[in-house]
Design a protein around this motif. Structure first.
Motif: not given
Length: 199
Positions: A57-83
């Protein structure tokens, strides 16, 4: 062309953009309690590093980056170029706008809003429950709003329901108990205004 590690699990409800990298032992599109087939959409150019879990249920834009072992729960809205940094936790129903940087081991709970270009340093803790464990706590959660280009220093705690003003800077180790105006530098426990920002 995307690069998906053989040890990654991509659930059927996931739509990945072009040139996405998913490293080892990631799980994308994890079901959650009450799920109704919500799609997980991740835009072009994402790099999802090893051990990251992203729920459905996550809606994530372009150029998304995570580090190791990030935990992103449900139903979030995330824009472009987010780290989102290593070991950070993003709970559900969070709004993260464009070009937001969330550093290592940050906790962001439900109903938080992070506006464009804001920055959260390592070990920042955002809260949303004024009286934890109270029987009415879950019915009275209050999200924090961090406005455009605000910067939150390392080890800062933000109390429920506050607003951090545009372009403001919160000094490392501060505890923020009330709204912060636009364009100021604050620090301390509780915070005090030190000066206006020099742009």
């Amino acid at each position: 062309m995307s690069n998906i590690a053989s040890t990654a699990i991509i659930h059927p409800n996931v739509i990945l953009g072009e040139n996405v990298t998913v490293e080892d032992f990631c799980i994308i599109g994890l079901p959650f309690v009450g799920e109704k087939g919500e799609k997980t959409i991740i835009g072009d150019g994402a790099v999802i590093r090893a051990g990251t879990y992203i729920y459905a249920g996550n809606q994530i834009g372009n150029n998304f980056k995570t580090g190791n072992k990030a935990n992103i729960r449900e139903l979030n809205t995330i824009g472009d170029d987010v780290s989102i940094g290593t070991l950070s936790v993003i709970e559900h129903h969070v709004t993260i706008k464009n070009r937001v940087r969330i550093h290592t081991q940050v906790f962001v709970p439900e109903y938080t809003v992070l506006e464009d270009d804001c920055w959260l340093g390592p070990n920042v803790v955002v809260t949303n429950a004024r009286y934890p464990k109270n029987s009415l706590s879950k019915d009275n959660l209050q999200g924090v709003r961090v406005r455009n280009s605000a910067k939150i220093g390392a080890n800062v705690t933000l109390l429920p329901g506050i607003v951090i003003g545009k372009n403001s800077l919160i000094g490392a180790g501060s505890v923020v108990v009330k709204d912060i105006a636009n364009g100021v530098v604050v620090a301390g426990n509780p915070t005090k205004i030190l000066r206006e920002m020099d742009y």
